[in-house]
Design a protein around this motif. Structure first.
Motif, short mmCIF file in Angstrom:
data_model
loop_
_atom_site.label_atom_id
_atom_site.label_comp_id
_atom_site.label_asym_id
_atom_site.label_seq_id
_atom_site.Cartn_x
_atom_site.Cartn_y
_atom_site.Cartn_z
N TRP A 326 -28.65 -61.76 -31.75
CA TRP A 326 -28.86 -60.39 -31.33
C TRP A 326 -29.96 -60.36 -30.29
O TRP A 326 -30.83 -61.23 -30.24
N THR A 343 -36.04 -50.87 -32.73
CA THR A 343 -34.90 -51.28 -33.54
C THR A 343 -34.86 -52.80 -33.57
O THR A 343 -35.04 -53.45 -32.54
N CYS A 345 -32.91 -56.32 -35.95
CA CYS A 345 -31.98 -56.77 -36.99
C CYS A 345 -32.68 -57.77 -37.89
O CYS A 345 -33.50 -58.57 -37.43
N ALA A 357 -30.28 -53.04 -40.17
CA ALA A 357 -30.78 -52.48 -38.92
C ALA A 357 -32.10 -51.78 -39.24
O ALA A 357 -32.13 -50.80 -40.00
N VAL A 370 -28.64 -43.77 -36.93
CA VAL A 370 -28.30 -45.11 -36.44
C VAL A 370 -27.00 -44.96 -35.64
O VAL A 370 -25.98 -44.53 -36.19
N VAL A 372 -23.92 -46.66 -33.43
CA VAL A 372 -23.18 -47.91 -33.26
C VAL A 372 -22.08 -47.69 -32.24
O VAL A 372 -21.40 -46.65 -32.26
N THR A 406 -22.16 -42.66 -36.04
CA THR A 406 -23.57 -42.48 -36.39
C THR A 406 -23.72 -42.45 -37.91
O THR A 406 -22.80 -42.04 -38.63
N LEU A 421 -25.67 -52.91 -42.31
CA LEU A 421 -24.45 -53.10 -41.53
C LEU A 421 -23.65 -54.23 -42.15
O LEU A 421 -24.05 -55.40 -42.07
N PRO A 434 -21.15 -55.40 -30.96
CA PRO A 434 -21.54 -54.02 -31.26
C PRO A 434 -22.98 -53.77 -30.82
O PRO A 434 -23.82 -54.68 -30.85
N LEU A 436 -26.43 -51.41 -31.39
CA LEU A 436 -27.12 -50.62 -32.41
C LEU A 436 -28.38 -50.02 -31.81
O LEU A 436 -29.10 -50.69 -31.06
#
Length: 464
Positions: A326, A343, A345, A357, A370, A372, A406, A421, A434, A436
């Motif tokens: 990420w 933010t 991960c 997240a 959140v 996505v 969301t 997630l 994806p 985030l």
């Protein structure tokens, strides 16, 4: 699409989809502003090929190599801005044919040997490239970066000794994968040199971006296999730019099909490994044995060769194992009442796992969403990133990606929250990305009448 202001065109063979796709894939999927050429890998007839121009079938009543140069000259001549032209010739591919007599020096008839026709097709290609250069003119040609790359070795019955027909196109041997790469242009220091450093076809991508000053345009979450060869062009004394060169062949598009069949080829400056999935491996010393006659794995390896073999095996594993990663992106920060929220991960986003997240640095006890999504370019036709200042948002507050879904959360007294997630264990998701990010409801954020504070988002590339 690198943001350099260059017009772009794909002229010639596309060969990246089948008949189930629309004719405009070179522009829609490839991102080219213009395409003129052939979608098939092999023309049925060099004098009457299935030509397409910007997604529309078009007539082709002239020799294919000539048509492609005509198309390139016409498009380049229309450009008043910097341009990039990807010109993919079909020649000297099958079918064997007799090119126009004006393009080669051989006396040919339909009964001439296939080798004579093949050599004539190569000579015709050379002459047509010369015509393209002449059309550019000396000044424009001198300022143009030209890279010429072969896509594979000779077809089997056209291989010339010491290469063998059984080790030509479609095989993992040097006669199938070792191809010419030539450069002409303003970046060449001491032209006429031959460089022995390792290079791969994927390096053309990184090299072009580097030469255009656009190396930073690649999104930071993308893993780019290629490296720029520009240092080898500009500095005759430059050292190697890559430790390994790589090639592979497999069938099947859904993971783990690539790891279940075919072969991988990886080499360093001296040793080359042919790694067959479900078959015997081969190891060669290309300095002592350039024609690959002695498989070193047929006997015990010396410590030095064992070390090289282990390194090559490790590179195969690295290249064929999509790793989860990420990456935070976005160039500006959005100030909230408690500072700049972030933010992150909790772990690499692997298939079949749950990743947290994490929001930190936000206002305490407030709602947050959140977001996505799967697109960072546009949402419903609106270009991204979208500056929220237009809606009363604070400086640096932006929507960085298209929000497809969301999920609500509430921050703790410390201004933090976590949201789980769950990543499906679905091989089709390998290498999908994806995005985030958090949207924090913060009415007390300074200079932010909108009352929404955004974080720099995370691009989560799914892997194993």
């Amino acid at each position: 699409r690198a943001g350099t202001g260059h017009a772009t065109a794909c002229i010639g063979k596309w060969h990246l989809h089948d008949a189930t796709h629309t004719l405009d894939r070179a522009c829609v999927f490839g991102g080219f502003g213009h395409h003129a050429g052939f979608l098939v890998g092999q023309l049925p007839d060099y004098f009457n090929g299935p030509r397409v121009v910007d997604g529309v079938s078009a007539a082709c009543g002239v020799y294919a190599t000539t048509q492609l140069v005509d198309d390139a000259i016409a498009w380049i001549g229309q450009q008043a801005q910097p341009w990039f032209c990807y010109l993919a010739f079909t020649a000297p591919h099958l079918p064997f044919h007799v090119p126009p007599a004006t393009l080669h020096s051989r006396v040919l008839t339909a009964a001439s040997s296939n080798r004579e026709k093949y050599l004539a097709a190569i000579e015709s290609l050379d002459r047509e490239i010369g015509r393209l250069f002449a059309a550019l003119g000396p000044a424009r040609l001198a300022a143009t970066h030209v890279l010429f790359l072969g896509d594979n070795g000779s077809i089997q019955n056209m291989a010339v000794a010491p290469f063998l027909g059984a080790r030509a196109k479609g095989t993992p041997y040097e006669g199938g994968v070792n191809v010419p790469l030539l450069y002409k242009g303003p970046a060449a220091a001491q032209p006429g040199r031959q460089v022995g450093a390792l290079a791969c076809a994927v390096d053309v991508f990184a090299t072009v971006l580097d030469l255009l000053g656009a190396a930073g345009s690649v999104p930071p979450w993308l893993a780019v296999d290629g490296v720029s060869l520009a240092p080898l062009l500009t500095n005759p004394n430059a050292g190697p730019v890559r430790p390994f060169a790589w090639s592979e062949e497999f069938t099947g598009a859904v993971w783990p099909a690539p790891n279940a069949n075919g072969h991988a080829i990886v080499r360093d400056a001296q040793h080359k490994l042919i790694h067959r999935y479900g078959g015997a491996h081969e190891l060669y010393d290309l300095i002592a044995d350039p024609w690959e006659s002695t498989n070193l794995l047929a006997a015990p390896l010396t410590p030095v060769r064992q070390q090289a073999y282990n390194a090559l095996l490790a590179e195969v594993s690295r290249m064929r194992t999509p790793y989860a990663r990420w990456q935070t992106f976005g160039g500006s920060q959005c100030l909230g009442s408690a500072g700049v929220p972030t933010t992150a991960c909790s772990a690499p986003p692997r298939l079949g796992t749950t990743v947290q997240a994490q929001l930190a640095g936000a206002a305490p006890g407030v709602f947050a969403l959140v977001g996505v999504g799967f697109d960072h370019v546009q949402q419903s036709g609106v270009p991204l990133p979208l500056d929220l200042a237009s809606f009363g948002g604070g400086q640096g507050c932006k929507q960085w990606f298209a929000v497809d879904a969301t999920f609500a959360t509430v921050t703790t007294a410390a201004g933090a929250s976590t949201w789980a997630l769950a990543i499906p264990n679905a091989p089709a998701l390998v290498e999908t990305t994806p995005f985030l990010g958090h949207f924090v409801l913060d009415p007390q954020a300074p200079g932010n009448a909108l009352g929404i504070v955004t974080t720099r988002p995370v691009a989560a590339v799914l892997g194993l």
